[in-house]
Scaffold this motif. Structure first.
Motif, PDB file in Angstrom:
ATOM      1  N   GLU A  47      42.356 -55.476  23.752  1.00 14.84           N
ATOM      2  CA  GLU A  47      41.487 -54.339  23.446  1.00 14.84           C
ATOM      3  C   GLU A  47      40.883 -54.477  22.058  1.00 14.84           C
ATOM      4  N   ASN A  48      39.601 -54.225  21.976  1.00 21.84           N
ATOM      5  CA  ASN A  48      38.907 -54.207  20.688  1.00 21.84           C
ATOM      6  C   ASN A  48      37.750 -53.222  20.793  1.00 21.84           C
ATOM      7  N   LEU A  49      36.941 -53.157  19.757  1.00 22.28           N
ATOM      8  CA  LEU A  49      35.845 -52.190  19.728  1.00 22.28           C
ATOM      9  C   LEU A  49      34.831 -52.459  20.842  1.00 22.28           C
ATOM     10  N   LEU A  50      34.602 -53.736  21.143  1.00 28.21           N
ATOM     11  CA  LEU A  50      33.648 -54.104  22.186  1.00 28.21           C
ATOM     12  C   LEU A  50      34.139 -53.686  23.570  1.00 28.21           C
ATOM     13  N   THR A  51      35.408 -53.950  23.867  1.00 30.75           N
ATOM     14  CA  THR A  51      35.935 -53.579  25.186  1.00 30.75           C
ATOM     15  C   THR A  51      35.991 -52.064  25.344  1.00 30.75           C
ATOM     16  N   CYS A  52      36.270 -51.351  24.252  1.00 32.25           N
ATOM     17  CA  CYS A  52      36.318 -49.876  24.315  1.00 32.25           C
ATOM     18  C   CYS A  52      34.924 -49.296  24.566  1.00 32.25           C
ATOM     19  N   LEU A  53      33.919 -49.863  23.894  1.00 26.47           N
ATOM     20  CA  LEU A  53      32.544 -49.387  24.096  1.00 26.47           C
ATOM     21  C   LEU A  53      32.071 -49.732  25.508  1.00 26.47           C
ATOM     22  N   ALA A  54      32.397 -50.930  25.972  1.00 22.45           N
ATOM     23  CA  ALA A  54      32.010 -51.346  27.320  1.00 22.45           C
ATOM     24  C   ALA A  54      32.667 -50.456  28.370  1.00 22.45           C
ATOM     25  N   PHE A  75      37.669 -44.984  22.356  1.00 20.28           N
ATOM     26  CA  PHE A  75      36.761 -45.645  21.425  1.00 20.28           C
ATOM     27  C   PHE A  75      36.931 -45.081  20.017  1.00 20.28           C
ATOM     28  N   VAL A  76      37.061 -43.768  19.912  1.00 27.23           N
ATOM     29  CA  VAL A  76      37.222 -43.113  18.606  1.00 27.23           C
ATOM     30  C   VAL A  76      38.496 -43.591  17.925  1.00 27.23           C
ATOM     31  N   GLN A  77      39.577 -43.674  18.682  1.00 33.35           N
ATOM     32  CA  GLN A  77      40.838 -44.148  18.117  1.00 33.35           C
ATOM     33  C   GLN A  77      40.714 -45.570  17.592  1.00 33.35           C
ATOM     34  N   ARG A  78      39.946 -46.375  18.309  1.00 31.07           N
ATOM     35  CA  ARG A  78      39.755 -47.766  17.899  1.00 31.07           C
ATOM     36  C   ARG A  78      38.939 -47.833  16.608  1.00 31.07           C
ATOM     37  N   VAL A  79      37.891 -47.016  16.508  1.00 32.14           N
ATOM     38  CA  VAL A  79      37.068 -46.985  15.288  1.00 32.14           C
ATOM     39  C   VAL A  79      37.928 -46.607  14.088  1.00 32.14           C
ATOM     40  N   LYS A  80      38.746 -45.570  14.255  1.00 37.32           N
ATOM     41  CA  LYS A  80      39.621 -45.121  13.158  1.00 37.32           C
ATOM     42  C   LYS A  80      40.592 -46.217  12.745  1.00 37.32           C
ATOM     43  N   LYS A  81      41.107 -46.922  13.746  1.00 45.11           N
ATOM     44  CA  LYS A  81      42.089 -47.968  13.475  1.00 45.11           C
ATOM     45  C   LYS A  81      41.472 -49.102  12.671  1.00 45.11           C
ATOM     46  N   GLN A  82      40.216 -49.431  12.952  1.00 45.23           N
ATOM     47  CA  GLN A  82      39.564 -50.564  12.312  1.00 45.23           C
ATOM     48  C   GLN A  82      38.887 -50.236  10.994  1.00 45.23           C
ATOM     49  N   ASN A  83      38.527 -48.971  10.781  1.00 52.26           N
ATOM     50  CA  ASN A  83      37.802 -48.630   9.560  1.00 52.26           C
ATOM     51  C   ASN A  83      38.289 -47.285   9.019  1.00 52.26           C
ATOM     52  N   GLU A  84      38.948 -47.342   7.875  1.00 52.27           N
ATOM     53  CA  GLU A  84      39.530 -46.117   7.313  1.00 52.27           C
ATOM     54  C   GLU A  84      38.466 -45.111   6.894  1.00 52.27           C
ATOM     55  N   LEU A  85      37.228 -45.578   6.730  1.00 47.99           N
ATOM     56  CA  LEU A  85      36.133 -44.687   6.352  1.00 47.99           C
ATOM     57  C   LEU A  85      35.959 -43.568   7.363  1.00 47.99           C
ATOM     58  N   HIS A  95      23.622 -44.264   9.845  1.00 41.17           N
ATOM     59  CA  HIS A  95      23.118 -45.615   9.638  1.00 41.17           C
ATOM     60  C   HIS A  95      24.251 -46.573   9.308  1.00 41.17           C
ATOM     61  N   GLU A  96      25.175 -46.136   8.467  1.00 38.08           N
ATOM     62  CA  GLU A  96      26.333 -46.958   8.129  1.00 38.08           C
ATOM     63  C   GLU A  96      27.169 -47.234   9.374  1.00 38.08           C
ATOM     64  N   PHE A  97      27.315 -46.213  10.209  1.00 38.56           N
ATOM     65  CA  PHE A  97      28.095 -46.373  11.430  1.00 38.56           C
ATOM     66  C   PHE A  97      27.431 -47.376  12.372  1.00 38.56           C
ATOM     67  N   LEU A  98      26.113 -47.310  12.506  1.00 35.59           N
ATOM     68  CA  LEU A  98      25.396 -48.229  13.386  1.00 35.59           C
ATOM     69  C   LEU A  98      25.563 -49.666  12.900  1.00 35.59           C
ATOM     70  N   ASN A  99      25.417 -49.885  11.592  1.00 38.02           N
ATOM     71  CA  ASN A  99      25.597 -51.222  11.035  1.00 38.02           C
ATOM     72  C   ASN A  99      27.007 -51.734  11.264  1.00 38.02           C
ATOM     73  N   PHE A 100      27.990 -50.857  11.008  1.00 36.74           N
ATOM     74  CA  PHE A 100      29.389 -51.228  11.219  1.00 36.74           C
ATOM     75  C   PHE A 100      29.618 -51.630  12.675  1.00 36.74           C
ATOM     76  N   LEU A 101      29.125 -50.816  13.602  1.00 34.45           N
ATOM     77  CA  LEU A 101      29.353 -51.050  15.021  1.00 34.45           C
ATOM     78  C   LEU A 101      28.713 -52.358  15.487  1.00 34.45           C
ATOM     79  N   LEU A 102      27.430 -52.572  15.174  1.00 29.63           N
ATOM     80  CA  LEU A 102      26.739 -53.772  15.640  1.00 29.63           C
ATOM     81  C   LEU A 102      27.342 -55.046  15.045  1.00 29.63           C
ATOM     82  N   ASN A 103      27.702 -54.988  13.761  1.00 33.72           N
ATOM     83  CA  ASN A 103      28.306 -56.165  13.133  1.00 33.72           C
ATOM     84  C   ASN A 103      29.690 -56.465  13.684  1.00 33.72           C
TER      85      ASN A 103
END
Length: 350
Positions: A47-54, A75-85, A95-103
Protein backbone atom coordinates in the motif's frame (compact mmCIF):
# COMPACT_ATOMS: atom_id res chain seq x y z
CA UNK A 1 -23.12 12.04 -17.58
CA UNK A 2 -20.45 10.68 -15.23
CA UNK A 3 -21.55 9.57 -11.81
CA UNK A 4 -21.38 12.44 -9.36
CA UNK A 5 -19.90 11.28 -6.08
CA UNK A 6 -18.36 13.92 -3.87
CA UNK A 7 -15.54 13.14 -1.46
CA UNK A 8 -17.31 14.22 1.69
CA UNK A 9 -16.07 16.60 4.35
CA UNK A 10 -12.53 16.29 5.65
CA UNK A 11 -10.67 18.07 8.40
CA UNK A 12 -8.83 21.20 7.32
CA UNK A 13 -5.37 19.64 7.65
CA UNK A 14 -6.02 17.33 4.71
CA UNK A 15 -6.79 18.64 1.26
CA UNK A 16 -9.69 17.28 -0.76
CA UNK A 17 -9.43 20.39 -2.87
CA UNK A 18 -7.96 18.69 -5.95
CA UNK A 19 -9.78 15.35 -5.87
CA UNK A 20 -12.69 16.40 -8.07
CA UNK A 21 -10.41 18.20 -10.55
CA UNK A 22 -8.15 15.14 -10.86
CA UNK A 23 -11.07 12.72 -11.08
CA UNK A 24 -12.64 14.68 -13.93
CA UNK A 25 -9.27 14.86 -15.69
CA UNK A 26 -10.32 11.99 -17.95
CA UNK A 27 -6.91 10.84 -19.32
CA UNK A 28 -5.38 10.85 -15.82
CA UNK A 29 -8.37 8.98 -14.36
CA UNK A 30 -8.35 6.35 -17.12
CA UNK A 31 -4.63 5.67 -16.75
CA UNK A 32 -4.92 5.50 -12.96
CA UNK A 33 -7.78 2.98 -13.27
CA UNK A 34 -5.74 0.97 -15.80
CA UNK A 35 -2.87 0.94 -13.30
CA UNK A 36 -5.29 -0.27 -10.61
CA UNK A 37 -6.67 -3.03 -12.82
CA UNK A 38 -3.22 -4.24 -13.90
CA UNK A 39 -1.87 -4.33 -10.35
CA UNK A 40 -4.95 -6.14 -9.11
CA UNK A 41 -4.32 -8.97 -11.56
CA UNK A 42 -0.57 -9.20 -10.97
CA UNK A 43 -0.90 -9.81 -7.23
CA UNK A 44 -0.49 -7.98 -3.94
CA UNK A 45 1.18 -4.58 -4.07
CA UNK A 46 2.39 -2.78 -0.97
CA UNK A 47 0.00 0.00 0.00
CA UNK A 48 1.16 3.49 -0.88
CA UNK A 49 -0.31 6.82 -1.90
CA UNK A 50 -0.76 5.67 -5.51
CA UNK A 51 -2.63 2.47 -4.63
CA UNK A 52 -4.85 4.38 -2.17
CA UNK A 53 -5.74 7.00 -4.79
CA UNK A 54 -6.34 4.31 -7.42
CA UNK A 55 -8.58 2.41 -5.02
CA UNK A 56 -10.54 5.59 -4.26
CA UNK A 57 -11.07 6.36 -7.96
CA UNK A 58 -12.08 2.75 -8.54
CA UNK A 59 -14.68 2.97 -5.76
CA UNK A 60 -16.17 6.07 -7.38
CA UNK A 61 -16.19 4.76 -10.96
CA UNK A 62 -17.65 1.37 -9.99
CA UNK A 63 -20.56 2.78 -7.97
CA UNK A 64 -23.97 1.75 -9.26
CA UNK A 65 -25.61 4.82 -7.75
CA UNK A 66 -25.51 8.03 -9.77
CA UNK A 67 -25.02 10.21 -6.70
CA UNK A 68 -23.54 9.69 -3.27
CA UNK A 69 -20.70 10.47 -0.87
CA UNK A 70 -17.47 8.52 -0.42
CA UNK A 71 -15.20 9.40 2.50
CA UNK A 72 -11.57 8.84 1.41
CA UNK A 73 -10.46 7.70 4.87
CA UNK A 74 -7.75 5.29 3.70
CA UNK A 75 -6.21 7.84 1.38
CA UNK A 76 -6.32 10.54 4.07
CA UNK A 77 -4.59 8.27 6.57
CA UNK A 78 -1.88 7.56 4.03
CA UNK A 79 -1.32 11.28 3.34
CA UNK A 80 -0.98 11.97 7.07
CA UNK A 81 1.42 9.09 7.47
CA UNK A 82 3.69 10.32 4.67
CA UNK A 83 3.62 14.06 5.32
CA UNK A 84 3.39 15.60 8.77
CA UNK A 85 2.30 18.89 7.20
CA UNK A 86 -1.17 17.41 6.72
CA UNK A 87 -1.55 15.90 10.20
CA UNK A 88 -2.72 19.09 11.89
CA UNK A 89 -5.96 21.04 11.68
CA UNK A 90 -4.11 23.99 10.17
CA UNK A 91 -5.38 25.33 6.83
CA UNK A 92 -3.16 23.89 4.08
CA UNK A 93 -2.55 25.16 0.58
CA UNK A 94 -4.22 23.38 -2.36
CA UNK A 95 -1.29 24.10 -4.68
CA UNK A 96 1.24 22.63 -2.25
CA UNK A 97 -0.95 19.57 -1.86
CA UNK A 98 -1.22 19.08 -5.64
CA UNK A 99 2.56 19.32 -6.04
CA UNK A 100 3.11 16.91 -3.16
CA UNK A 101 0.61 14.41 -4.57
CA UNK A 102 1.85 14.43 -8.19
CA UNK A 103 5.51 14.20 -7.18
CA UNK A 104 4.74 11.32 -4.80
CA UNK A 105 2.94 9.46 -7.60
CA UNK A 106 5.94 10.01 -9.88
CA UNK A 107 8.35 8.74 -7.20
CA UNK A 108 6.30 5.57 -6.68
CA UNK A 109 6.05 4.85 -10.44
CA UNK A 110 9.81 5.41 -10.85
CA UNK A 111 10.62 3.05 -7.97
CA UNK A 112 8.31 0.41 -9.40
CA UNK A 113 9.92 0.78 -12.83
CA UNK A 114 13.42 0.47 -11.38
CA UNK A 115 12.42 -2.55 -9.30
CA UNK A 116 11.05 -4.24 -12.44
CA UNK A 117 14.35 -3.90 -14.29
CA UNK A 118 16.88 -6.70 -14.04
CA UNK A 119 19.89 -4.42 -14.59
CA UNK A 120 21.59 -3.55 -11.26
CA UNK A 121 22.36 -0.05 -12.50
CA UNK A 122 18.61 0.66 -12.77
CA UNK A 123 18.52 1.30 -9.04
CA UNK A 124 21.22 3.97 -9.12
CA UNK A 125 20.46 7.22 -7.29
CA UNK A 126 18.56 9.86 -9.23
CA UNK A 127 18.36 13.60 -9.05
CA UNK A 128 15.21 15.71 -9.22
CA UNK A 129 14.90 18.14 -12.10
CA UNK A 130 12.55 21.04 -11.24
CA UNK A 131 9.19 19.52 -10.29
CA UNK A 132 9.24 16.98 -13.08
CA UNK A 133 11.08 13.73 -13.85
CA UNK A 134 14.40 12.58 -12.60
CA UNK A 135 17.58 12.04 -14.57
CA UNK A 136 19.49 9.00 -13.42
CA UNK A 137 23.28 8.79 -13.65
CA UNK A 138 25.35 5.62 -13.82
CA UNK A 139 29.16 5.57 -14.02
CA UNK A 140 29.08 9.28 -14.79
CA UNK A 141 26.88 8.79 -17.85
CA UNK A 142 23.57 10.68 -17.84
CA UNK A 143 20.62 8.45 -18.70
CA UNK A 144 17.29 9.41 -20.18
CA UNK A 145 14.73 10.26 -17.46
CA UNK A 146 11.81 7.93 -17.01
CA UNK A 147 8.61 9.41 -18.41
CA UNK A 148 5.61 8.12 -16.46
CA UNK A 149 1.95 8.50 -17.40
CA UNK A 150 1.77 11.31 -14.82
CA UNK A 151 4.42 13.16 -16.85
CA UNK A 152 2.62 12.40 -20.11
CA UNK A 153 -0.47 14.14 -18.77
CA UNK A 154 0.93 17.12 -16.86
CA UNK A 155 4.54 17.72 -17.84
CA UNK A 156 5.60 20.54 -20.11
CA UNK A 157 9.03 21.96 -20.89
CA UNK A 158 10.17 25.56 -20.42
CA UNK A 159 13.25 27.01 -22.04
CA UNK A 160 15.15 29.83 -20.35
CA UNK A 161 16.86 31.91 -23.05
CA UNK A 162 19.61 34.39 -22.19
CA UNK A 163 21.08 36.60 -24.94
CA UNK A 164 24.41 38.32 -24.35
CA UNK A 165 24.08 41.93 -25.51
CA UNK A 166 27.77 42.11 -26.41
CA UNK A 167 28.27 39.03 -28.63
CA UNK A 168 24.56 38.15 -29.27
CA UNK A 169 25.14 34.52 -28.18
CA UNK A 170 21.98 32.85 -26.90
CA UNK A 171 22.25 30.40 -24.03
CA UNK A 172 19.21 28.16 -23.59
CA UNK A 173 18.43 25.95 -20.59
CA UNK A 174 15.43 23.64 -20.47
CA UNK A 175 13.45 22.71 -17.37
CA UNK A 176 10.34 20.66 -16.85
CA UNK A 177 7.16 21.75 -15.08
CA UNK A 178 3.97 20.11 -13.84
CA UNK A 179 2.19 23.44 -13.38
CA UNK A 180 2.76 27.12 -14.14
CA UNK A 181 2.68 29.59 -11.24
CA UNK A 182 1.72 33.03 -12.50
CA UNK A 183 2.02 36.44 -10.84
CA UNK A 184 -1.28 38.32 -11.02
CA UNK A 185 -2.34 41.95 -11.29
CA UNK A 186 -5.64 43.70 -10.70
CA UNK A 187 -8.16 43.56 -13.57
CA UNK A 188 -5.99 41.32 -15.74
CA UNK A 189 -6.42 38.04 -17.62
CA UNK A 190 -4.68 34.70 -17.93
CA UNK A 191 -3.43 35.78 -21.35
CA UNK A 192 -1.77 38.92 -19.95
CA UNK A 193 -0.33 36.93 -17.01
CA UNK A 194 1.21 34.47 -19.48
CA UNK A 195 2.66 37.34 -21.53
CA UNK A 196 4.25 38.79 -18.39
CA UNK A 197 5.61 35.34 -17.55
CA UNK A 198 7.34 35.24 -20.96
CA UNK A 199 8.37 38.90 -21.04
CA UNK A 200 11.99 39.93 -21.66
CA UNK A 201 14.04 40.98 -18.63
CA UNK A 202 17.29 42.95 -18.88
CA UNK A 203 20.17 41.76 -16.69
CA UNK A 204 22.51 44.60 -15.80
CA UNK A 205 24.35 46.24 -12.88
CA UNK A 206 24.63 43.62 -10.10
CA UNK A 207 22.58 41.11 -12.12
CA UNK A 208 24.90 40.85 -15.12
CA UNK A 209 25.14 37.49 -16.87
CA UNK A 210 28.40 35.53 -17.15
CA UNK A 211 28.82 34.88 -20.86
CA UNK A 212 30.93 31.80 -21.63
CA UNK A 213 31.92 33.18 -25.05
CA UNK A 214 32.97 36.59 -23.71
CA UNK A 215 34.41 34.93 -20.57
CA UNK A 216 33.13 37.84 -18.49
CA UNK A 217 30.03 39.39 -16.92
CA UNK A 218 27.90 41.12 -19.55
CA UNK A 219 24.56 42.83 -19.86
CA UNK A 220 22.02 40.41 -21.23
CA UNK A 221 18.36 39.86 -21.94
CA UNK A 222 16.52 36.92 -20.45
CA UNK A 223 13.11 35.42 -21.17
CA UNK A 224 11.20 32.25 -20.36
CA UNK A 225 9.24 30.51 -23.11
CA UNK A 226 7.19 27.36 -23.29
CA UNK A 227 9.11 24.87 -25.39
CA UNK A 228 6.64 21.99 -25.11
CA UNK A 229 3.09 22.64 -23.83
CA UNK A 230 1.61 19.87 -21.65
CA UNK A 231 -1.52 17.89 -22.48
CA UNK A 232 -3.08 19.05 -19.20
CA UNK A 233 -2.10 22.63 -18.42
CA UNK A 234 -2.37 23.43 -14.71
CA UNK A 235 -2.18 27.15 -13.93
CA UNK A 236 -1.64 28.31 -10.36
CA UNK A 237 -2.52 31.94 -9.66
CA UNK A 238 -0.26 33.48 -7.01
CA UNK A 239 -3.04 34.86 -4.83
CA UNK A 240 -0.98 34.79 -1.64
CA UNK A 241 1.76 37.42 -1.45
CA UNK A 242 4.15 38.31 1.36
CA UNK A 243 3.75 42.01 2.26
CA UNK A 244 6.90 43.46 3.85
CA UNK A 245 5.07 46.30 5.62
CA UNK A 246 2.60 43.89 7.21
CA UNK A 247 5.16 41.19 7.93
CA UNK A 248 2.77 38.49 6.74
CA UNK A 249 1.08 36.97 3.71
CA UNK A 250 -2.00 38.61 2.25
CA UNK A 251 -4.58 37.21 -0.14
CA UNK A 252 -4.85 39.09 -3.44
CA UNK A 253 -8.50 39.12 -4.43
CA UNK A 254 -7.64 40.59 -7.85
CA UNK A 255 -10.01 40.02 -10.72
CA UNK A 256 -8.23 37.72 -13.18
CA UNK A 257 -10.30 36.60 -16.15
CA UNK A 258 -9.76 32.98 -17.12
CA UNK A 259 -11.37 32.03 -20.45
CA UNK A 260 -13.21 28.79 -21.15
CA UNK A 261 -11.08 28.42 -24.29
CA UNK A 262 -7.41 29.43 -24.03
CA UNK A 263 -4.87 29.97 -26.80
CA UNK A 264 -1.39 29.45 -25.46
CA UNK A 265 0.95 31.71 -27.42
CA UNK A 266 4.58 32.70 -26.71
CA UNK A 267 5.74 29.14 -27.26
CA UNK A 268 9.08 28.26 -28.83
CA UNK A 269 7.35 27.01 -31.96
CA UNK A 270 5.38 30.30 -32.16
CA UNK A 271 2.28 28.23 -32.81
CA UNK A 272 -0.82 28.61 -30.67
CA UNK A 273 -1.88 25.60 -28.59
CA UNK A 274 -5.59 25.56 -27.84
CA UNK A 275 -6.96 24.47 -24.49
CA UNK A 276 -10.37 24.04 -22.90
CA UNK A 277 -11.06 24.73 -19.22
CA UNK A 278 -12.44 21.69 -17.38
CA UNK A 279 -11.85 22.39 -13.69
CA UNK A 280 -11.23 25.24 -11.24
CA UNK A 281 -10.15 24.99 -7.62
CA UNK A 282 -11.61 28.01 -5.81
CA UNK A 283 -10.31 29.49 -2.56
CA UNK A 284 -13.10 30.86 -0.38
CA UNK A 285 -11.93 33.26 2.31
CA UNK A 286 -10.31 36.63 2.93
CA UNK A 287 -6.88 35.42 4.05
CA UNK A 288 -4.25 32.73 3.48
CA UNK A 289 -4.47 31.11 6.92
CA UNK A 290 -8.16 30.32 6.93
CA UNK A 291 -10.91 29.62 4.48
CA UNK A 292 -12.30 26.79 2.42
CA UNK A 293 -11.84 25.21 -1.00
CA UNK A 294 -14.56 24.31 -3.49
CA UNK A 295 -14.29 22.94 -7.02
CA UNK A 296 -15.93 23.60 -10.37
CA UNK A 297 -15.70 20.79 -12.92
CA UNK A 298 -16.98 20.31 -16.43
CA UNK A 299 -18.36 16.94 -17.47
CA UNK A 300 -20.22 16.20 -20.71
CA UNK A 301 -20.70 19.93 -21.38
CA UNK A 302 -22.24 20.55 -17.93
CA UNK A 303 -20.59 22.54 -15.15
CA UNK A 304 -20.82 21.14 -11.61
CA UNK A 305 -20.13 22.88 -8.31
CA UNK A 306 -18.59 20.73 -5.53
CA UNK A 307 -18.65 21.90 -1.90
CA UNK A 308 -17.95 18.99 0.48
CA UNK A 309 -21.05 16.74 0.35
CA UNK A 310 -23.00 19.24 -1.74
CA UNK A 311 -22.99 19.04 -5.54
CA UNK A 312 -25.09 21.15 -7.85
CA UNK A 313 -25.24 21.89 -11.55
CA UNK A 314 -24.46 25.49 -12.47
CA UNK A 315 -24.78 27.51 -15.62
CA UNK A 316 -21.60 28.05 -17.63
CA UNK A 317 -21.96 31.81 -17.15
CA UNK A 318 -21.61 31.31 -13.37
CA UNK A 319 -17.93 30.44 -13.83
CA UNK A 320 -17.10 34.13 -14.29
CA UNK A 321 -18.29 34.90 -10.74
CA UNK A 322 -15.03 33.27 -9.58
CA UNK A 323 -12.71 35.60 -11.53
CA UNK A 324 -12.09 37.73 -8.43
CA UNK A 325 -12.96 41.21 -7.21
CA UNK A 326 -12.42 44.37 -9.24
CA UNK A 327 -12.19 46.42 -6.02
CA UNK A 328 -9.83 45.84 -3.09
CA UNK A 329 -12.63 45.56 -0.55
CA UNK A 330 -15.46 43.32 -1.64
CA UNK A 331 -17.85 40.90 -0.01
CA UNK A 332 -16.95 38.34 -2.68
CA UNK A 333 -14.23 36.05 -1.33
CA UNK A 334 -14.62 33.18 -3.84
CA UNK A 335 -11.65 33.38 -6.19
CA UNK A 336 -10.25 31.01 -8.82
CA UNK A 337 -6.92 29.66 -7.55
CA UNK A 338 -5.89 26.62 -9.65
CA UNK A 339 -7.08 26.20 -13.24
CA UNK A 340 -7.08 22.94 -15.18
CA UNK A 341 -7.03 23.15 -18.98
CA UNK A 342 -7.02 20.20 -21.39
CA UNK A 343 -5.43 20.44 -24.81
CA UNK A 344 -8.09 20.34 -27.50
CA UNK A 345 -5.77 18.08 -29.50
CA UNK A 346 -5.72 15.67 -26.54
CA UNK A 347 -9.46 15.75 -25.89
CA UNK A 348 -10.28 15.15 -29.55
CA UNK A 349 -8.24 11.95 -29.46
CA UNK A 350 -9.83 10.64 -26.26
Amino acid sequence: MDIIITMGKLQKGVSRYNFEALYFCVPFREQLLDYYANNKTTGDVEENLLTCLADLFSQISSQKKKTGVIAPKRFVQRVKKQNELFRSYMHQDAHEFLNFLLNELVDILEKESNAAKISPEASSPSEKVANGPRTAQSNGVQKEPLVTWVHKNFQGILTNETRCLRCETVTARDETFLDLSLDIEQNSSITSCLKNFSSTETLNAEDKFFCDKCCSLQEAQKRMKIKKPPHILVIHLKRFKYIEQLGRYKKLSYRVVFPLELKLSNTVEDADSEYSLFAVVVHVGSGPNHGHYVSLVKSHNHWLFFDDENVEMIDESAVQTFFGSSQEYSSNTDHGYILFYESLATSSKS
